[in-house]
Design a protein around this motif. Structure first.
Motif, short mmCIF file in Angstrom:
data_model
loop_
_atom_site.label_atom_id
_atom_site.label_comp_id
_atom_site.label_asym_id
_atom_site.label_seq_id
_atom_site.Cartn_x
_atom_site.Cartn_y
_atom_site.Cartn_z
N VAL A 170 1.75 -12.63 -5.23
CA VAL A 170 2.25 -11.78 -6.28
C VAL A 170 1.33 -11.86 -7.47
CG1 VAL A 170 3.83 -11.76 -8.01
CG2 VAL A 170 4.63 -12.27 -5.67
N ASN A 171 0.64 -12.91 -7.64
CA ASN A 171 -0.43 -12.99 -8.77
C ASN A 171 -1.84 -12.43 -8.56
OD1 ASN A 171 1.59 -14.27 -10.51
ND2 ASN A 171 1.17 -16.23 -9.58
N GLY A 172 -2.25 -12.42 -7.23
CA GLY A 172 -3.59 -12.01 -7.12
C GLY A 172 -3.81 -10.77 -6.42
N LEU A 173 -2.64 -10.07 -5.79
CA LEU A 173 -3.02 -8.78 -5.15
C LEU A 173 -2.34 -7.56 -6.00
CD1 LEU A 173 -2.16 -9.70 -1.49
CD2 LEU A 173 -4.45 -9.36 -2.62
N SER A 174 -3.30 -6.86 -7.00
CA SER A 174 -2.69 -5.91 -7.59
C SER A 174 -2.47 -4.70 -6.86
CB SER A 174 -3.87 -5.71 -8.69
OG SER A 174 -5.00 -5.04 -8.10
N LEU A 175 -2.98 -4.53 -5.72
CA LEU A 175 -2.64 -3.39 -4.87
C LEU A 175 -1.11 -3.43 -4.71
CD1 LEU A 175 -3.10 -1.14 -2.88
CD2 LEU A 175 -3.73 -2.91 -1.19
N PHE A 176 -0.26 -4.43 -4.66
CA PHE A 176 0.95 -4.56 -4.34
C PHE A 176 2.06 -4.34 -5.50
CE2 PHE A 176 -1.09 -6.34 -0.79
CZ PHE A 176 -0.79 -5.40 0.12
N GLU A 177 1.24 -4.01 -6.66
CA GLU A 177 2.19 -3.56 -7.78
C GLU A 177 2.77 -2.29 -7.53
OE1 GLU A 177 -0.32 -3.60 -11.25
OE2 GLU A 177 -0.58 -5.85 -11.12
N TYR A 178 2.44 -1.56 -6.47
CA TYR A 178 2.61 -0.20 -6.16
C TYR A 178 4.25 -0.53 -5.41
CZ TYR A 178 3.57 4.20 -3.52
OH TYR A 178 4.00 5.36 -2.89
N PHE A 179 4.30 -1.50 -4.59
CA PHE A 179 5.64 -1.91 -3.79
C PHE A 179 6.75 -2.94 -4.55
CE2 PHE A 179 2.22 -0.89 -0.72
CZ PHE A 179 2.73 0.11 -0.05
N PRO A 180 7.73 -2.79 -4.17
CA PRO A 180 8.77 -3.89 -4.47
C PRO A 180 8.17 -5.34 -3.89
CG PRO A 180 10.09 -2.09 -3.72
CD PRO A 180 8.28 -1.73 -3.42
N GLU A 181 8.62 -6.39 -4.47
CA GLU A 181 7.81 -7.55 -4.33
C GLU A 181 7.91 -8.14 -2.89
OE1 GLU A 181 8.59 -12.23 -5.72
OE2 GLU A 181 8.44 -10.59 -7.20
N SER A 182 9.34 -7.87 -2.09
CA SER A 182 9.42 -8.23 -0.81
C SER A 182 8.51 -7.46 0.19
CB SER A 182 10.92 -8.07 -0.41
OG SER A 182 11.29 -6.35 -0.49
N ALA A 183 7.75 -6.52 -0.24
CA ALA A 183 6.82 -6.09 0.76
C ALA A 183 5.63 -7.06 1.09
CB ALA A 183 6.22 -4.79 0.01
N LEU A 184 5.38 -7.84 0.01
CA LEU A 184 4.41 -8.94 0.19
C LEU A 184 4.77 -10.02 1.52
CD1 LEU A 184 3.67 -9.80 -3.57
CD2 LEU A 184 2.01 -8.44 -1.97
N LYS A 185 6.06 -10.15 1.68
CA LYS A 185 6.58 -11.03 2.69
C LYS A 185 6.27 -10.45 4.02
CE LYS A 185 9.69 -13.80 0.13
NZ LYS A 185 9.65 -13.31 -1.28
#
Length: 309
Positions: A170-185
């Motif tokens: 969450v803190n290190g991958l700015s690319l995923f600011e485009y997606f809701p947080e659960s996409a990271l999981k």
């Protein structure tokens, strides 16, 4: 179906190897530094940790294409199935909102809260044999293609699923600011499937069975698997080097490393200092929870921390 409120990011059955009477376990929590004991239900978990979000159709399309591109021929089919399962809530909610379906709330909430938790329960079963090993011959399944694949996907999923790894993403991958947080999981799971598949099918591996006969137990933490070749301050740092360290029980651990040939090796350790070195590897990763079979182990760790400050 019922809502699964307490969602563990470290497999409870794995932690049971360090528990004592009535599923209780000794631990140190980072914020307090106190040695305590509690039930396994209350550690390494968060309320609805795996809750999924609603995505726009554009976000769904982009996420699907990204995962397809990042996957390889070994993992693509599986990963696209995982994407479809993950997006079930988002798609059903969008249709339900359009059709204004009555009574959708409870059923949709179960899909929202339980989908990823249920997926992790499937991957946990891949680790049944691994967390039950007692002797070197018990890891012979690493030489059987199907079992090897399941075990290595399990290892990789357990490595990436934790609260610590999610927070760093969450803190290190700015690319995923485009997606809701659960996409990271979802990204973590599909990355794990790809990595595990690569290790199982494309690489020769040395699996080292570490037998602890010292007076000091292996500990574990809420980041129970680490890559010893990684900078512990930058867990997401890209590296071509890999050596997974995984304490399985207070007296057994394994190391998984790339090699020139597939081999199973036994390493017997009798020196407390060597076990302390392995325990230090986990502590360097700065976990929130440290677990041990005996409270004395944790008090000793705590005293060592104090003496170094």
């Amino acid at each position: 179906m019922i809502l699964k409120k307490k969602q563990h990011y470290v497999w409870r059955q794995y932690l049971r190897n360090w528990s004592f009477v009535d599923d209780r376990i000794f631990f140190i929590y980072k914020s307090s530094g106190e040695v305590k004991a509690t039930n396994l239900d209350r550690v390494a978990q968060k309320r609805f940790f795996y809750e999924v979000d609603s995505f726009t159709e554009e976000q769904e399309s982009v996420l699907t294409k990204l995962i397809e591109q990042w996957s390889n021929d070994l993992s693509k089919e599986t990963n696209l199935r995982l994407v479809n399962i993950f997006l079930t809530y988002s798609k059903v909610k969008r249709v339900s909102d359009i059709l204004r379906i009555a009574g959708k709330g409870t059923r949709l909430d179960i899909v929202k809260k339980n989908t990823l938790e249920d997926l992790h329960a499937v991957f946990e079963k891949f680790g049944d044999k691994l967390i039950s090993i007692n002797v070197l011959s018990d890891i012979s399944f690493f030489l059987e293609p199907a079992e090897r694949l399941k075990a290595l996907i399990y290892i990789c999923v357990q490595y990436t699923r934790t609260n610590q790894m999610h927070s760093k993403a969450v803190n290190g991958l700015s690319l995923f600011e485009y997606f809701p947080e659960s996409a990271l999981k979802l990204i973590a799971i599909t990355f794990s499937v790809t990595l595990g598949s690569n290790l199982a099918l494309l690489h020769k591996l040395r699996i080292t069975y570490i037998k602890n006969i010292s007076n000091t137990d292996f500990i574990t933490t809420d980041q129970p698997i680490i890559n010893t070749k990684t900078n512990f301050n930058e867990l997401l740092e890209t590296t071509e080097l890999l050596e997974f360290y995984y304490p399985v029980k207070p007296n057994i651990a394994i190391l998984i490393s790339t090699s020139n040939a597939d081999e199973l090796v036994e390493l017997e350790i009798s020196l407390d200092s060597e076990i302390n070195s392995y325990n230090s590897l986990l502590i360097k990763a700065n976990p929130d929870f440290i677990f041990a079979r005996k409270k004395e182990t944790l008090f000793e760790l705590k005293n060592n921390f104090s003496s170094k400050q």
